[in-house]
Design a protein around this motif. Structure first.
Motif, PDB file in Angstrom:
ATOM      1  N   GLU A  79      17.161  -4.037  66.251  1.00 37.96           N
ATOM      2  CA  GLU A  79      16.465  -2.887  65.685  1.00 37.96           C
ATOM      3  C   GLU A  79      17.334  -1.622  65.688  1.00 37.96           C
ATOM      4  O   GLU A  79      16.942  -0.592  65.139  1.00 37.96           O
ATOM      5  CB  GLU A  79      15.172  -2.624  66.477  1.00 37.96           C
ATOM      6  CG  GLU A  79      15.362  -2.036  67.854  1.00 37.96           C
ATOM      7  CD  GLU A  79      15.911  -2.987  68.930  1.00 37.96           C
ATOM      8  OE1 GLU A  79      16.237  -2.488  70.021  1.00 37.96           O
ATOM      9  OE2 GLU A  79      16.034  -4.205  68.688  1.00 37.96           O
ATOM     10  N   SER A  80      18.528  -1.706  66.274  1.00 36.44           N
ATOM     11  CA  SER A  80      19.400  -0.546  66.434  1.00 36.44           C
ATOM     12  C   SER A  80      20.779  -0.826  65.860  1.00 36.44           C
ATOM     13  O   SER A  80      21.113  -1.962  65.550  1.00 36.44           O
ATOM     14  CB  SER A  80      19.550  -0.210  67.925  1.00 36.44           C
ATOM     15  OG  SER A  80      18.309   0.037  68.526  1.00 36.44           O
ATOM     16  N   ALA A 141      18.890   1.548  62.740  1.00 34.44           N
ATOM     17  CA  ALA A 141      19.275   0.179  62.407  1.00 34.44           C
ATOM     18  C   ALA A 141      20.506   0.158  61.515  1.00 34.44           C
ATOM     19  O   ALA A 141      20.880   1.163  60.911  1.00 34.44           O
ATOM     20  CB  ALA A 141      18.118  -0.538  61.721  1.00 34.44           C
TER      21      ALA A 141
END
Length: 153
Positions: A79-80, A141
Motif C-alpha cells: 500500500e506504500s 503507493a
C-alpha cells in the motif's frame, strides 16, 4: 517465476508494469521466485555489465542487490512506496560470465523503516557480493505507469 499464494498479485503486476523500460529492465533482471519471505532475482552477465578490467561491475552488483531487497520490501508494504536510504555493500569474488542469482530477505521491520539483506551468487553457489539496505516507507503507493499508447494524458 514461482510465486507463493500469499503474495499480493495486484501489487506484483503493478511492480512488473513499473519496471518495464527501466534500469531493472536494462540490466536484464528476471524474478526467479518470490514470496513474502524471500525474493530471488537473476540476470545473465552481458558485455555492458563489465567494468574496464573485464569483470562484473560493482555498480551492477549494488543495483541488483538493492533492487532485489526493494522488491521484497515492496511486497511487505504494497500500500506504500519505499525508497532506499542506506545501502552497504561487500564485494567478495570477481566474475566475468554466467548467471548471477540474488536472494533477499527482510531482517528487521518497523512502521517506517525496513532493513533487508541480499546475497549475489554464481549459479554454482559461489558468493560474489552481499549487502544490507534500509528502506524508508512512504505513505503513498507506487504510481500506476501508463502505457506509451495510452491517451489518458
Amino acid at each position: 517465476m514461482d510465486t507463493n499464494a500469499v503474495v499480493d498479485q495486484a501489487a506484483l503486476r503493478r511492480m512488473e508494469r513499473a519496471a518495464k523500460d527501466t534500469f531493472w529492465d536494462y540490466l536484464g533482471c528476471q524474478i526467479e521466485s518470490l514470496d513474502t519471505e524471500k525474493a530471488v532475482v537473476s540476470f545473465d552477465i552481458q558485455p555492458h555489465h563489465l567494468n574496464l578490467i573485464g569483470i562484473l561491475h560493482g555498480g551492477v552488483h549494488a543495483s541488483v542487490i538493492d533492487s532485489t531487497m526493494g522488491l521484497i520490501v515492496m511486497l511487505a508494504r504494497p500500500e506504500s512506496s519505499v525508497v532506499t536510504i542506506n545501502l552497504n555493500m561487500n564485494y567478495v569474488a570477481p566474475t566475468k560470465q554466467g548467471k548471477v542469482l540474488v536472494t533477499a530477505n527482510i531482517i528487521h521491520s518497523t512502521r517506517k523503516l525496513i532493513t533487508a539483506e541480499a546475497y549475489a551468487r554464481q549459479e554454482t553457489g559461489e558468493l560474489l557480493a552481499f549487502g544490507t539496505g534500509t528502506f524508508r516507507v512512504l505513505d503513498k503507493a507506487i504510481p500506476e505507469k501508463q502505457d506509451k499508447g495510452d491517451s489518458r494524458g
